[in-house]
Structures are given as C-alpha cells and as structure tokens.
Design an enzyme around this catalytic site. Structure first.
Site: not given
Ligand code: OAD
Length: 249
Positions: A106, A124, A218
């Site tokens: 993503q 994305h 995660n």
């Molecule tokens: P999120 O910010 O929603 O989730 C990131 C996750 O990664 C969280 O649950 C953190 O706990 C975890 N995390 C952070 N650092 C980490 C690490 N070093 N190792 C393991 N886990 C870690 O981000 P996404 O799920 O990518 O879309 O969000 C999805 C979409 O929401 C993005 O692509 C973006 C946003 O709106 C658009 O902009 C279209």
C-alpha cells in the site's frame, strides 16, 4: 517475538514456492517515514488550516485546492532521501533467492524497488511516477518535477502534473488489483507486515488467500490476528533481518 516464532517463519519461507508479502506503512517507518495511524502517524494531527489529512490527500482537494494539496503532499509523502531498511532489503533478498514471488504494497514511496525487489504491486500507486492532466498525459519522474511553482505544470502542454497515487475518492488501478489478487490466491505463504489493515479495498485482498500459512508481523494488533497461523508483534524490519540471517547467513 520468540525465537520459535522466527524459526517457524524461517522454515515456512524456506519451504515456500510462491510466498507473497503484503505490507503497508510500517514497512517504511524504520526508513524515517511516519505511518498513518500510530500515535506519531500522519493522521494523529490536523493538517494546515485545521483540515483533516484525509481531505488533504483527496481527489477533491487536488482539484479544488491544488496549492494546499501539493504543499501537504510534498511535506508528508515525498521522501526522496529515504533509504530502504532491512524489511525492504530482506524482501528483495528473499525474492532474489527464489523464496518470494511478489510484494503487494500500500506504500507509495518506491523503497521496495530501491532495495531491488522486482515484482512489486503498488496498490496505491507511487510518488515516483507522475503525469499531466492534458490530453497527451505526459509522464514525469519525481526528480523531473521542480519544487517551484507549488502546483507543477507540464512544460509541453501547461496542464497540471499530478502524482500517480490513489487519492481518497479515487479507485484503485484494476490491473494492479487483478495482479495482486492473483498473487495472493496462488500464495503458499502469505506474510503480512506493517499494516493496520484498516483500509479497504486493499485489506480485503487478504481474503483471497487459500493457504494455511498466514503470518502477521505488526507492532500493534490487527483485525487479521485471530485468523493468522502465526502472529508476531514486533518490528517487521527486525523480523525479516533475523529470518534472512537464518536463511542466508
Ligand atoms: P497504518 O498507519 O494504518 O498502519 C501501519 C501499521 O504498522 C500500524 O499498525 C503500526 O503499528 C505498524 N508499524 C509501524 N512501524 C512498524 C514496524 N517497524 N514493524 C511492524 N509494524 C509497524 O498504515 P497502512 O496500513 O499502510 O492510503 O495504511 C493503509 C493506507 O492508509 C495507506 O496506504 C494510505 C492511508 O490512508 C492512502 O493514502 C490511499
């Protein structure tokens, strides 16, 4: 994270013939790019003028207030100096050594390709690719877009240049979705990492997985934890570094 968890994941990837990685912003936090929904994430604070970041990343904002859109986009989503971390390099090595067939991400930062991954399905889009809204749809790399003016325009036709990223209010690319579904459907191991799995339709792709080796790595809990065959609440970069050390020395 226990040593046994790492052993399990290592042996799954060692046996795998069609492993797939599905990831999100947590994959790039170790490269200095904040995620969206953590306490220090992009959505934890309001954008300029008290606007929600979701609005500043929307199609409506791009069309109605392009200067605000590009100011926010450049300040928060464009990280030209960021370098791949052990999550990206580990996945690239797994692919190069025949243990992984695809990354579905993503993220829009291009770090998987920078690390050497070849098959990367960017659900994305990517800030690295841009095109103008004129009839010629002229294409530009990130490096070709000058910082001024704030709203970039095409040197050939004058139309606004926009990033090839999927904004709120826009649909995912059908070809990328189809390729991602096919990869997940045929995966023997599905490793999910660094994503809150809050955003659809991206997160819905996991439901196409039919195998029995679903691993979720995660920092925080995800909605898939209860369906996963292995759950590791630890940094994906550290987990992949350990797995690669065990596999490849
Ligand atoms: P999120 O910010 O929603 O989730 C990131 C996750 O990664 C969280 O649950 C953190 O706990 C975890 N995390 C952070 N650092 C980490 C690490 N070093 N190792 C393991 N886990 C870690 O981000 P996404 O799920 O990518 O879309 O969000 C999805 C979409 O929401 C993005 O692509 C973006 C946003 O709106 C658009 O902009 C279209």
């Amino acid at each position: 994270m226990t040593s046994r968890d790492i052993d399990t994941l290592t042996s799954w990837l060692d046996d795998a013939r069609a492993a797939v990685f599905f990831g999100g912003a947590g994959v790039s936090t170790a490269s200095g790019i904040p995620d969206f929904r953590s306490a220090a994430g992009l959505y934890a604070s309001q954008g300029p003028g008290g606007r929600a970041p979701e609005y500043l990343l929307s199609h409506d904002c791009l069309m109605d207030q392009p200067a605000e859109f590009f100011a926010f986009h450049r300040a928060n989503l464009v990280h030209p100096d960021a370098q791949p971390n052990p999550a990206h390099t580990g996945l690239a090595e797994l692919e190069a050594r025949g243990r992984l067939v695809a990354v579905v991400t993503q993220n829009i930062d291009g770090l998987h390709q920078k690390a050497g991954s070849r098959v990367v399905h960017e659900l994305h889009g990517s800030v690295e690719r841009n095109h103008c809204l004129g009839r010629g749809r002229h294409r530009f790399t990130l490096a070709q877009i000058p910082e001024e003016p704030v709203v970039p325009s095409c040197p050939q036709c004058g139309a606004m240049i926009r990033p090839d990223v999927v904004l709120y209010g826009e649909a995912l690319d059908e070809g990328v979705v189809a390729a991602s579904v096919a990869a997940v459907q045929h995966a023997d191991v599905l490793l999910v990492g660094g994503t809150s799995l809050n955003v659809y339709p991206a997160a819905g792709l996991l439901h196409y997985y039919r195998g029995g080796r679903l691993a979720v790595v995660n920092l925080s809990e995800t909605p898939m934890d209860h369906q996963a065959d292995l759950v590791i609440h630890a940094p994906i970069d550290e987990v992949l570094a350990q797995v690669c050390r065990r596999l490849f020395g």
